[in-house]
Design a protein around this motif. Sequence first.
Motif, PDB file in Angstrom:
ATOM      1  N   VAL A  22       0.832  -1.205   0.000  1.00 31.01           N
ATOM      2  CA  VAL A  22       0.000   0.000   0.000  1.00 31.01           C
ATOM      3  C   VAL A  22       0.865   1.253   0.000  1.00 31.01           C
ATOM      4  O   VAL A  22       0.545   2.238  -0.673  1.00 31.01           O
ATOM      5  CB  VAL A  22      -0.958  -0.005   1.207  1.00 31.01           C
ATOM      6  N   GLY A  26      -0.201   2.698  -3.293  1.00 30.23           N
ATOM      7  CA  GLY A  26      -1.324   3.551  -2.940  1.00 30.23           C
ATOM      8  C   GLY A  26      -2.684   2.904  -3.119  1.00 30.23           C
ATOM      9  O   GLY A  26      -2.925   1.786  -2.669  1.00 30.23           O
ATOM     10  N   TYR A  27      -3.577   3.614  -3.808  1.00 31.33           N
ATOM     11  CA  TYR A  27      -4.960   3.161  -3.953  1.00 31.33           C
ATOM     12  C   TYR A  27      -5.056   1.816  -4.672  1.00 31.33           C
ATOM     13  O   TYR A  27      -5.885   0.970  -4.326  1.00 31.33           O
ATOM     14  CB  TYR A  27      -5.776   4.202  -4.724  1.00 31.33           C
ATOM     15  N   LEU A  30      -4.254  -0.881  -2.249  1.00 31.01           N
ATOM     16  CA  LEU A  30      -5.365  -1.045  -1.311  1.00 31.01           C
ATOM     17  C   LEU A  30      -6.478  -1.867  -1.950  1.00 31.01           C
ATOM     18  O   LEU A  30      -7.001  -2.804  -1.337  1.00 31.01           O
ATOM     19  CB  LEU A  30      -5.896   0.328  -0.895  1.00 31.01           C
ATOM     20  N   PHE A  31      -6.848  -1.529  -3.174  1.00 31.02           N
ATOM     21  CA  PHE A  31      -7.953  -2.208  -3.847  1.00 31.02           C
ATOM     22  C   PHE A  31      -7.684  -3.707  -3.992  1.00 31.02           C
ATOM     23  O   PHE A  31      -8.493  -4.537  -3.568  1.00 31.02           O
ATOM     24  CB  PHE A  31      -8.184  -1.585  -5.231  1.00 31.02           C
ATOM     25  N   CYS A  52      -4.337   2.924   6.171  1.00 28.74           N
ATOM     26  CA  CYS A  52      -4.714   3.892   5.137  1.00 28.74           C
ATOM     27  C   CYS A  52      -5.361   5.127   5.776  1.00 28.74           C
ATOM     28  O   CYS A  52      -5.167   6.251   5.313  1.00 28.74           O
ATOM     29  CB  CYS A  52      -5.670   3.256   4.131  1.00 28.74           C
ATOM     30  N   LEU A  61      -3.084  10.385   1.575  1.00 32.88           N
ATOM     31  CA  LEU A  61      -4.235   9.877   0.838  1.00 32.88           C
ATOM     32  C   LEU A  61      -5.444  10.752   1.116  1.00 32.88           C
ATOM     33  O   LEU A  61      -5.504  11.438   2.144  1.00 32.88           O
ATOM     34  CB  LEU A  61      -4.546   8.425   1.243  1.00 32.88           C
ATOM     35  N   SER A  62      -6.405  10.716   0.216  1.00 34.33           N
ATOM     36  CA  SER A  62      -7.663  11.441   0.395  1.00 34.33           C
ATOM     37  C   SER A  62      -8.671  10.543   1.096  1.00 34.33           C
ATOM     38  O   SER A  62      -8.792   9.358   0.759  1.00 34.33           O
ATOM     39  CB  SER A  62      -8.205  11.873  -0.973  1.00 34.33           C
ATOM     40  N   THR A  65     -11.483   9.345  -1.441  1.00 29.36           N
ATOM     41  CA  THR A  65     -10.965   8.395  -2.431  1.00 29.36           C
ATOM     42  C   THR A  65     -10.603   7.072  -1.772  1.00 29.36           C
ATOM     43  O   THR A  65     -10.878   5.996  -2.315  1.00 29.36           O
ATOM     44  CB  THR A  65      -9.730   8.970  -3.153  1.00 29.36           C
ATOM     45  N   THR A  66      -9.994   7.143  -0.589  1.00 26.34           N
ATOM     46  CA  THR A  66      -9.641   5.920   0.145  1.00 26.34           C
ATOM     47  C   THR A  66     -10.885   5.123   0.475  1.00 26.34           C
ATOM     48  O   THR A  66     -10.909   3.884   0.327  1.00 26.34           O
ATOM     49  CB  THR A  66      -8.884   6.271   1.440  1.00 26.34           C
ATOM     50  N   VAL A  69     -12.257   3.511  -2.763  1.00 24.22           N
ATOM     51  CA  VAL A  69     -11.429   2.387  -3.199  1.00 24.22           C
ATOM     52  C   VAL A  69     -11.613   1.187  -2.273  1.00 24.22           C
ATOM     53  O   VAL A  69     -11.739   0.046  -2.734  1.00 24.22           O
ATOM     54  CB  VAL A  69      -9.948   2.801  -3.249  1.00 24.22           C
ATOM     55  N   ALA A  70     -11.648   1.432  -0.955  1.00 21.59           N
ATOM     56  CA  ALA A  70     -11.831   0.342   0.003  1.00 21.59           C
ATOM     57  C   ALA A  70     -13.201  -0.305  -0.165  1.00 21.59           C
ATOM     58  O   ALA A  70     -13.336  -1.529  -0.128  1.00 21.59           O
ATOM     59  CB  ALA A  70     -11.673   0.864   1.429  1.00 21.59           C
TER      60      ALA A  70
END
Length: 208
Positions: A22, A26-27, A30-31, A52, A61-62, A65-66, A69-70
Motif C-alpha cells: 500500500v 497507494g490506492y 489497497l484495492f 490507510c 491519501l484522500s 478516495t480511500t 477504493v476500500a
Amino acid sequence: MRIFHAWGVEGSEIKELVLQIVSSYGYLGLFFSLVLGIVGLPIPDEILMTYCGFLVSRGILSFSTTLLVAFSGSVAGMSISYILGSKFGWSLVEKYGKKMGLSEQIQKVQHWYLRYGKFVLTIGYFIPGIRHVTAFTAGISKMPFIIFAQFSYIGGFIWAITFITFGWLLGDHWTKIIRTLHQFSLGITIILASCIFLYLYLKWYKKK
C-alpha cells in the motif's frame, strides 16, 4: 488464524508485506489487497484500512478516495466469493476446505443464516476469517444476487468507513489498533462504529 498456517506464513509477515504494498502502490495496492483478502488470502484487512486512515491523517491519501477504493475492493471481493460459491459450491469446499479450515466455518455461517437471516452478510465483515465465508455460503445456497448485494454492500461500506476512520482519528497512534483489534468483540466494534458515525454526522452538521 488457521488460514495463515494453511498458507505457510506468519501473520506478522503478511502484515508487513501488505503495508509495504500500500505504501508503494497507494490506492491500487489497497484495492487489490482487499479483493484478495476477502476472497480468502491471509491479508489483515482491518489493519490495512486503519493504516490507510493514518495516511489520510498525514495528507498522503484522500479520505473520500480511500473510502471509495476500500468499498470497491470489498464489494469486488465479496462478489467474487459469491460467484465462486454459486459456480463451484461444495466441490470446492471438499477439495480445499479441510486444508484451510473452511468446512467448520461454513457450517457455522449456515447456522447463523438460519438464526439471523441475511443480516449475517452485513455484520460478517466485522468477524475476521468469516466475511469471505458469508459470501461464499450465500453463493452455495443460491441466494439471489440482488438480495446478496443489498445486505453485503451496505456492510462493506460500514466496515470500510469504520476502520479508515479509526486510522484517521488515531493518527500517529494507529498501531494501537494492532494490539487490540482481535480482542474486540462484535458488540464493541459495532458500538465504536456507531460512535464514529455520530462523530462524523455532528462534524458535518456543525459545518453546515
